[in-house]
Write an enzyme that holds these catalytic residues in place. Structure first.
Site, mmCIF file in Angstrom:
data_model
loop_
_atom_site.group_PDB
_atom_site.id
_atom_site.type_symbol
_atom_site.label_atom_id
_atom_site.label_comp_id
_atom_site.label_asym_id
_atom_site.label_seq_id
_atom_site.Cartn_x
_atom_site.Cartn_y
_atom_site.Cartn_z
ATOM 1 N N SER A 177 19.360 64.074 30.977
ATOM 2 C CA SER A 177 18.602 64.650 32.097
ATOM 3 C C SER A 177 17.885 63.559 32.892
ATOM 4 O O SER A 177 17.555 62.498 32.368
ATOM 5 C CB SER A 177 17.570 65.648 31.582
HETATM 6 N N1 SAH Z 1 18.882 66.671 25.819
HETATM 7 C C1 SAH Z 1 20.014 65.836 26.185
HETATM 8 C C2 SAH Z 1 20.716 66.305 27.436
HETATM 9 C C3 SAH Z 1 21.607 67.388 27.097
HETATM 10 S S1 SAH Z 1 22.912 67.826 28.164
HETATM 11 C C4 SAH Z 1 19.595 64.383 26.329
HETATM 12 O O1 SAH Z 1 18.428 64.050 26.165
HETATM 13 O O2 SAH Z 1 20.482 63.565 26.581
HETATM 14 C C5 SAH Z 1 23.304 69.345 27.353
HETATM 15 C C6 SAH Z 1 23.979 69.193 26.017
HETATM 16 O O3 SAH Z 1 24.113 70.479 25.447
HETATM 17 C C7 SAH Z 1 25.379 68.610 26.092
HETATM 18 O O4 SAH Z 1 25.464 67.491 25.267
HETATM 19 C C8 SAH Z 1 26.267 69.751 25.594
HETATM 20 O O5 SAH Z 1 27.391 69.288 24.861
HETATM 21 C C9 SAH Z 1 25.307 70.504 24.709
HETATM 22 N N2 SAH Z 1 25.686 71.905 24.449
HETATM 23 C C10 SAH Z 1 26.296 72.783 25.281
HETATM 24 N N3 SAH Z 1 26.457 73.973 24.685
HETATM 25 C C11 SAH Z 1 25.920 73.859 23.442
HETATM 26 C C12 SAH Z 1 25.786 74.773 22.348
HETATM 27 N N4 SAH Z 1 26.229 76.030 22.405
HETATM 28 N N5 SAH Z 1 25.185 74.317 21.222
HETATM 29 C C13 SAH Z 1 24.727 73.050 21.136
HETATM 30 N N6 SAH Z 1 24.827 72.143 22.151
HETATM 31 C C14 SAH Z 1 25.421 72.548 23.291
#
Ligand code: SAH
Length: 237
Positions: free
Chosen positions: A91
């Site tokens: 993010s």
């Molecule tokens: N918090 C992260 C940014 C996350 S982007 C950081 O600091 O970098 C969102 C993430 O959620 C992605 O890596 C994606 O693969 C994950 N994601 C999507 N659907 C998900 C689910 N059902 N369960 C767990 N993770 C998920």
């Protein structure tokens, strides 16, 4: 006598000045991006109204560039989300700061994060809370986040590969829950796993229409939710 005291105080001053510049010189050698990070915190975060001293301190010391794949490292401190592969992004720095401020983590809190991604948000939370449990659906991202968090010594973070829709029942309840991918509706399991008196922060909605939402559960288990602004996250799969 007076003159001598003057001299002493001047000498002490100059040692302090020298001490500070030596320290920043050393940290610049060890961490060449500390200047970029300082600028990120000042211009993108403080100037937009985030003033929690402890949060700002944590953002100043967390090496965000090490959570970004080397090919995109030059963008690590830019005012934007950065691709980390597998259709995921780390993010935007301001969004990390804003969501963390809204979550208001305390040193006694056990925090659940859904969407580990790079592991950067988990690292920030780990320094403000008691422990962090974080779930990532993409095995490669779960593995690389676990590796970097381990390498950097964040011992109070546990990464689990799996679907975060169901939360992490064996470690529930959590005082705080942060979701960093957008579900169309708040998942029931996450609301159930929120402790009484706890708070959840999540983007909620479909496609381009998402609202960052703060959910509070009171001492009787009653839920109150409020939208706090428009955001754009990858969808929770
Ligand atoms: N918090 C992260 C940014 C996350 S982007 C950081 O600091 O970098 C969102 C993430 O959620 C992605 O890596 C994606 O693969 C994950 N994601 C999507 N659907 C998900 C689910 N059902 N369960 C767990 N993770 C998920």
């Amino acid at each position: 006598m007076i003159r001598r005291r003057h001299w002493f105080s001047w000498a002490r001053h100059s040692v302090v000045i020298l001490g500070i510049s030596m320290a920043s010189l050393l940290s610049a050698v060890e961490d060449p991006l500390s200047g970029d990070r300082e600028r990120m915190v000042r211009e993108q975060i403080e100037m937009r109204g985030i003033h929690d001293a402890e949060l700002l301190r944590v953002l100043r010391v967390t090496p965000r560039h090490l959570f970004v794949p080397s090919i995109n490292r030059a963008m690590a401190y830019a005012d934007r989300p950065v691709p980390i592969g597998y259709r995921a992004t780390i993010s935007q720095p301001y969004v990390v700061a804003w969501m963390t401020e809204l979550l208001d983590p305390q040193k006694t809190d056990r925090v659940l994060e859904i969407g580990t991604g790079s592991g950067y948000q988990a690292a920030v939370l780990a320094q403000l809370a008691k422990s962090v449990y974080t779930m990532e659906i993409v095995p490669e991202l779960a593995r690389s986040a676990r590796e970097i968090l381990n390498e950097l010594g964040y011992r109070n973070v546990t990464v689990r590969q799996g679907d975060g829709y169901g939360g992490w029942p064996d470690e529930a309840p959590f005082e705080k829950i942060m979701v960093t991918a957008a579900p169309p509706e708040l998942p029931r399991a996450l609301l159930d796993q929120l402790a009484h008196g706890g708070r959840l922060v999540a983007p909620v909605g479909r496609g381009m229409s998402q609202q960052l939402t703060v959910v509070d559960k009171d001492a009787h288990g009653r839920i109150r939710r409020r939208p706090v602004g428009d955001v754009l996250f990858v969808p929770l799969r």
